[in-house]
Scaffold this active site. Structure first.
Site, PDB file in Angstrom:
ATOM      1  N   ARG A 531     -10.706 -40.554 -43.073  1.00 45.66           N
ATOM      2  CA  ARG A 531      -9.414 -40.015 -43.502  1.00 45.66           C
ATOM      3  C   ARG A 531      -8.297 -40.980 -43.187  1.00 45.66           C
ATOM      4  O   ARG A 531      -8.324 -41.676 -42.174  1.00 45.66           O
ATOM      5  CB  ARG A 531      -9.082 -38.757 -42.695  1.00 45.66           C
ATOM      6  CG  ARG A 531      -9.770 -37.525 -43.121  1.00 45.66           C
ATOM      7  CD  ARG A 531      -9.012 -36.321 -42.533  1.00 45.66           C
ATOM      8  NE  ARG A 531      -9.864 -35.155 -42.579  1.00 45.66           N
ATOM      9  CZ  ARG A 531     -10.721 -34.842 -41.641  1.00 45.66           C
ATOM     10  NH1 ARG A 531     -10.829 -35.578 -40.561  1.00 45.66           N
ATOM     11  NH2 ARG A 531     -11.477 -33.775 -41.764  1.00 45.66           N
ATOM     12  N   SER A 595     -14.313 -43.487 -33.882  1.00 43.75           N
ATOM     13  CA  SER A 595     -15.156 -42.579 -33.096  1.00 43.75           C
ATOM     14  C   SER A 595     -16.464 -43.215 -32.643  1.00 43.75           C
ATOM     15  O   SER A 595     -17.560 -42.726 -32.957  1.00 43.75           O
ATOM     16  CB  SER A 595     -15.425 -41.330 -33.914  1.00 43.75           C
ATOM     17  OG  SER A 595     -14.213 -40.820 -34.385  1.00 43.75           O
ATOM     18  N   ASP A 649     -12.339 -40.141 -31.031  1.00 38.97           N
ATOM     19  CA  ASP A 649     -12.051 -38.823 -31.619  1.00 38.97           C
ATOM     20  C   ASP A 649     -11.941 -37.709 -30.574  1.00 38.97           C
ATOM     21  O   ASP A 649     -11.189 -36.749 -30.756  1.00 38.97           O
ATOM     22  CB  ASP A 649     -13.058 -38.451 -32.722  1.00 38.97           C
ATOM     23  CG  ASP A 649     -14.503 -38.562 -32.281  1.00 38.97           C
ATOM     24  OD1 ASP A 649     -14.758 -39.028 -31.149  1.00 38.97           O
ATOM     25  OD2 ASP A 649     -15.386 -38.191 -33.076  1.00 38.97           O
TER      26      ASP A 649
HETATM   27  C1  G6P Z   1     -12.416 -34.693 -35.881  1.00 39.00           C
HETATM   28  C2  G6P Z   1     -12.001 -36.006 -36.441  1.00 39.00           C
HETATM   29  C3  G6P Z   1     -13.071 -36.898 -36.825  1.00 39.00           C
HETATM   30  C4  G6P Z   1     -14.175 -36.662 -35.879  1.00 39.00           C
HETATM   31  C5  G6P Z   1     -14.685 -35.345 -36.230  1.00 39.00           C
HETATM   32  C6  G6P Z   1     -16.016 -34.989 -35.681  1.00 39.00           C
HETATM   33  O1  G6P Z   1     -11.641 -33.764 -36.320  1.00 39.00           O
HETATM   34  O2  G6P Z   1     -10.768 -36.084 -36.989  1.00 39.00           O
HETATM   35  O3  G6P Z   1     -12.731 -38.181 -36.960  1.00 39.00           O
HETATM   36  O4  G6P Z   1     -15.073 -37.672 -35.749  1.00 39.00           O
HETATM   37  O5  G6P Z   1     -13.757 -34.357 -35.935  1.00 39.00           O
HETATM   38  O6  G6P Z   1     -16.589 -34.207 -36.626  1.00 39.00           O
HETATM   39  P1  G6P Z   1     -17.716 -34.561 -37.687  1.00 39.00           P
HETATM   40  O7  G6P Z   1     -18.422 -33.292 -37.728  1.00 39.00           O
HETATM   41  O8  G6P Z   1     -17.031 -34.892 -38.930  1.00 39.00           O
HETATM   42  O9  G6P Z   1     -18.486 -35.690 -37.085  1.00 39.00           O
HETATM   43  C1  BGC Z   2     -19.742 -41.758 -30.391  1.00 42.80           C
HETATM   44  C2  BGC Z   2     -18.508 -41.222 -29.724  1.00 42.80           C
HETATM   45  C3  BGC Z   2     -17.888 -40.162 -30.561  1.00 42.80           C
HETATM   46  C4  BGC Z   2     -18.904 -39.108 -30.938  1.00 42.80           C
HETATM   47  C5  BGC Z   2     -18.342 -38.012 -31.792  1.00 42.80           C
HETATM   48  C6  BGC Z   2     -20.663 -40.650 -30.800  1.00 42.80           C
HETATM   49  O1  BGC Z   2     -21.729 -41.151 -31.515  1.00 42.80           O
HETATM   50  O2  BGC Z   2     -20.412 -42.650 -29.562  1.00 42.80           O
HETATM   51  O3  BGC Z   2     -17.594 -42.241 -29.487  1.00 42.80           O
HETATM   52  O4  BGC Z   2     -16.838 -39.591 -29.863  1.00 42.80           O
HETATM   53  O5  BGC Z   2     -19.982 -39.714 -31.586  1.00 42.80           O
HETATM   54  O6  BGC Z   2     -17.862 -38.444 -32.991  1.00 42.80           O
END
Ligand code: G6P
Ligand code: BGC
Ligand code: G6P
Ligand code: BGC
Length: 922
Positions: A531, A595, A649
């Site tokens: 995003r 992240s 994140d």
């Molecule tokens: C958040 C963020 C993302 C993050 C995500 C994890 O809201 O803005 O960048 O990594 O949640 O969720 P997802 O399920 O998309 O990995």
């Molecule tokens: C990463 C983290 C991250 C998490 C959630 C992991 O794989 O190592 O840095 O916060 O995923 O997105």
């Protein structure tokens, strides 16, 4: 003269009546019994009161009643009632649905009942051996269901440790031992045949299942026999002593223990106390001793002795038989009450008891029996009223219709017991229509049905591998303390290099304080979506945030290609965003949510330690992602102010939630990946200089277990997942927990179950064998409480299998186990962080807020509730508010950027004044 005789008779009558009056309970008294029973039922179910509850409410690990699809040939043992039986039960399903049974009754001599445990189990195995010879079945290894009619604390369908002997048993070295293990050991000692012990079942549960096979409304089992007890189907969410919230489980109430805490002393008589004192388990099973066959005769005998001593009976002569404990069996009670003519009654009494009675005596004896059995039936009725009312309330019904399956000699042989019982239930539970069905075939049939179900879902599958995915609270507490040690290892300078949990300093020193403002760009890369956002934080009276978002693709070839290409793509998307939002000419500060694990020495630097999840672009690990992005942006000629901050994140989430709740000091992600950050005391962060205040630490808990620390709880499926991943050997905790891997875990389990013939009639389709075909979102759909099973059917059909109704239930069960394991593990690691915060603050109770984000947490229908519940159980000393981040990490990243920008601004002006240069982190 006549008057004197009449007076004597009158006085005699009055004394007898007065004695028996103690046994007559009026409606109000019975209501009180019902209500007290209800209180004890609830106490037995609740974790905090379970240990002191007199009604133990033991989980039976039977999750459903039979549905007619059970089949197979089983061996059943039935121990604990009047008879010890060994049976073979053959069950057919489909249109020829039927159950055939062959059984033999064996005696258990008194000296064996009260000898050593080894003698008892050797005797049982001797009887099995004889039976197998008799049936010509010594060489077939049959699955066995073991009806064991004593209180057992079960941790699975085939595990049960005896809480305490009841009724006439008192063999040594059995209490607190697993009865299945004792049986297995005895089979080994005999070394003649082998059996597959699949289920251990209480007789109430066996009876419920026997009756439920014919009547699906049967969800309660009652035994009114030698002992007294009830089981019923309870909602999992109410059984706090077992993990899991979904569906139902049978609970063996062990209501015989009701009153052990003194709560029914007001209705116990001195005769009840005498019976108790003379019993094998004095002080225990007080309700049972007022209601069951083993004791009613004894109560009658005690009353007769009392009346005789007072000259009111048998001309005051206490004969030897009357002095003999146990002489007055309950079957005599039934017989005496059945005799209508006094003459036959006298003959019977003389015959049975050699009591030498007269006509008056026999009338009194009959009255005594009537009073005792009537009270027993009323008490059972009051207890049953509490149970059916509880079920009605559980289901939120105005009116409940339910069936009770019943067995036991007292119920079957006594002429009035069943009628009084039913009348009492009707009277005390008017909103329930309760039908009583007599179990014709004993508990053995039910035990075989349970064995059939358990073997299908558990014996085959859950037993071997799914079972190891369910954790007890003890295991979770152990994982919690292991993680707590890892946290500390990561924080210390000496041990950090070898720590798996890296505990990365983030240089974020506080949550938003409400003064942040400005216009920012946030990039958010690493979750399921990439995003770009524009975040405007303004301050007119109140701080408000406005956000505009675009989602961009991150194609596989880019995230797996070269790093340069990846950052070029990000820069390109940024250019597009600025154009679209007409901010091409504005120099907006940028916050970069990235992240992945990054080592930071300041806010605007992040050395990527290792890629995780779906990413694997070359040439990025070991590099500063801020520099790489800057370079790519410059290359594209986009005008911008420096990237002010790179933010994980979890940190973005904590800051987003911290904006709304100033208590927020933990951020967790349960999405594609999983991770947590929290505010640690600077004095404990040895990797960063300075002792004042706090700093947010990105734990990178996904790597927990990379040093083998979790090998005892990892399964072969986890190892398969790891081998097939982009980063084998790394992020082992994440691979057991997060959304990127859960669907795949379920797929691997389904393939294995199908291969073993436990699912889809053994059929495996190419789709089912394809990696990634079963996604985590499918788990969420299948676990929905209403449409879950139809979703399962739909999803499995798309995988080319034609699932039966049983297959759908089994798949739903697998999903629940896998997702539940994830929530339990996260609860354990989060609990460790909470205890750390609490210790840091030196407070007796911690009140805090945890900010959470991630698709798994948000989309799964049960995940959040399970997580919250487990955390509260593991750390009852913490009051935790779970706050869902509604607007993603971007908003939080903007908050950090606002700080960084303000400080950089101040530094710039100081530098201008003093000639110094450096960006001070916030
Ligand atoms: C958040 C963020 C993302 C993050 C995500 C994890 O809201 O803005 O960048 O990594 O949640 O969720 P997802 O399920 O998309 O990995
Ligand atoms: C990463 C983290 C991250 C998490 C959630 C992991 O794989 O190592 O840095 O916060 O995923 O997105
Ligand atoms: C059932 C069983 C027994 C059970 C009994 C209770 O049918 O198969 O194992 O314990 O009923 O009755 P009893 O009166 O023999 O104790
Ligand atoms: C036992 C129960 C059993 C009941 C009926 C009681 O003494 O504790 O487990 O169900 O008797 O047999």
């Amino acid at each position: 003269m006549v008057t004197a005789v009449a007076q004597r008779l009158l006085s005699q009558r009055k004394q007898v009546d007065d004695t028996l009056a103690h046994f007559s309970l009026n409606r109000d008294q019975l209501r009180v019994v019902r209500d007290k029973m209800r209180v004890e039922l609830e106490r037995g179910l609740r974790k905090d009161s379970h240990s002191s509850a007199s009604v133990k409410m033991l989980p039976a690990f039977v999750f459903q009643t039979p549905d007619g699809t059970e089949r197979g040939k089983y061996l059943a043992l039935d121990l604990g009632g009047t008879n010890f039986r060994v049976l073979v039960v053959k069950i057919r399903s489909g249109i020829r649905k039927s159950v055939r049974m062959y059984n033999k009754i064996y005696a258990i001599p008194h000296e064996i009942m009260q000898g050593t445990g080894e003698e008892l189990f050797d005797h049982i195995v001797h009887c099995i051996s004889d039976f197998l010879d008799y049936m010509g079945m010594k060489n077939t290894r049959l699955p066995l269901g073991f009806t064991f009619s004593f209180p057992c604390r079960q941790t699975g369908i085939d595990k049960g440790s005896l809480v305490s002997w009841t009724k006439g048993f008192k063999a040594t070295d059995c209490e607190d031992h697993d009865v299945v293990d004792m049986l297995r050991d005895a089979i080994k000692r005999r070394n003649e045949f082998d059996l597959d012990i699949v289920a251990v079942v209480n007789d109430t549960v066996g009876t419920m299942m026997t009756c439920a096979y014919e009547d699906s409304k049967c969800e309660i089992g009652l035994i009114a026999g030698t002992g007294s007890n009830v089981c019923y189907m309870e909602d999992m969410r109410n059984i706090e002593t077992v993990e899991g919230d979904e569906g139902q489980m049978c609970v063996n109430t062990e209501w015989g223990g009701f009153g052990e805490n003194g709560c029914i002393e007001d209705i116990r008589t001195k005769f009840d106390r005498e019976v108790d004192e003379g019993s094998l388990n004095s002080g225990k099973q007080r309700f049972e001793k007022m209601t069951s066959g083993m004791y009613l005769g004894e109560i009658v005998r005690q009353i007769l002795i009392d009346l005789t001593k007072r000259g009111l009976l048998f001309r005051g002569r206490i004969t030897e038989p009357l002095k003999t404990r146990g002489i007055f069996e309950t079957k005599f009670l039934s017989q005496i009450e059945r005799f209508i003519s006094t003459y036959t009654l006298i003959i019977a009494l003389m015959h049975l008891q050699s009591l030498g009675s007269t006509c008056d005596d026999s009338i009194i004896v009959k009255e005594v029996c009537g009073a005792v059995s009537h009270r027993a039936a009323q008490l059972c009725g009051a207890g049953m009223a509490a149970i059916v009312e509880k079920i009605r309330e559980n289901r939120g019904l105005e009116h409940l219709e339910i069936t009770v399956g019943v067995d036991g000699t007292l119920y079957k042989l006594h002429p009035h017991f069943s009628r009084v019982l039913k009348d009492t239930v009707r009277d005390l539970a008017p909103k329930c229509t309760v039908s009583f069905v007599l179990s014709e075939d004993g508990s053995g049939k039910g035990a075989a049905l349970i064995t059939a179900v358990a073997r299908r879902y558990c014996g085959g599958a859950q037993q071997q591998y799914l079972y190891s995915m369910r954790f007890s609270d003890e295991t979770l507490l152990e994982i919690m303390s292991r993680f707590r040690r890892e946290l500390e290892k990561g924080l210390s300078q000496d041990t950090n290099p070898t720590a798996t949990v890296k505990m990365l300093p983030t240089f974020v020193r506080s949550i938003p304080d409400g003064t942040e403002k400005g216009d920012f760009i946030a990039l958010d890369l690493g979750g399921s979506n990439f995003r770009i956002l524009r975040v405007k934080v303004s301050h007119e009276k109140k701080q408000t945030v406005q956000m505009e978002t675009e989602i961009y693709d991150t194609p596989e070839d880019i995230i797996h290609g070269s790093g340069t290409r990846l950052f070029d793509h990000v820069a390109e998307c940024l250019g597009d965003f600025m154009e679209k939002h007409k901010i091409k000419d504005k120099k907006l500060p940028v916050g970069f949510t990235f992240s992945f694990p990054c080592a930071q020495t300041k806010l605007d630097e992040g050395i990527l330690l290792t890629w995780t999840k779906r990413f694997k672009a070359s040439g990025v690990e070991g590099m500063d992602v801020v520099k790489l992005l800057n370079k790519a942006i410059k290359k594209r000629g986009v005008r911008f102010t420096d990237i002010m901050a790179v933010v994980n994140d979890t940190v973005g989430t904590m800051m987003t939630c911290g904006f709304d709740d100033h208590r927020c000091e933990v951020g967790i992600i349960i999405g594609t990946g999983t991770n947590a950050c929290y505010m640690e005391e600077m004095r404990h962060i040895e990797l960063v200089e300075g002792d004042e205040g706090r700093m947010c630490i990105n734990t990178e808990w996904g790597a927990f277990g990379d040093d083998g620390m979790l090998e005892d709880i990892r399964t072969d499926f986890d190892r398969d997942i790891d081998r097939g991943s982009l980063n084998p050997g790394k992020q082992l905790f994440e691979k057991m927990v997060s959304g990127m891997y859960m669907g795949e875990l379920v797929r691997l389990i389904l393939v294995k179950m199908a291969r073993e013939g436990l699912l889809f009639e053994g059929r495996i389709t190419p789709e089912l064998l394809t990696k990634g075909k079963f996604e985590t979102k499918h788990i969420s759909a299948i676990e929905k409480s209403k449409e879950g099973l139809s979703k399962a059917k739909e999803i499995l059909a798309r995988l080319g299998v034609e699932p039966s109704a049983d297959d759908c239930i089994a798949v739903q069960h697998v999903c629940a186990i896998v997702s539940f394991r994830s929530a339990s593990l996260v609860a354990a690691t989060l609990a460790a962080i909470l205890t750390r915060l609490k210790d840091n603050k030196h407070v007796p109770r911690l009140k805090t807020t945890v900010g959470i984000d991630g698709s798994l947490y948000k989309m799964h229908p049960q995940y959040a509730r399970r997580l919250h519940k487990t955390v509260r159980r593991l750390v009852p000393e913490c009051d935790v508010r779970f706050l869902l981040s509604e607007s993603g990490s971007g908003k939080g990243a903007a908050m950090v950027t606002a700080w960084a920008y303000r400080l950089a601004d101040q530094t710039r002006s100081q530098t201008f004044n003093s000639g110094m240069s450096s960006v001070t982190p916030i």
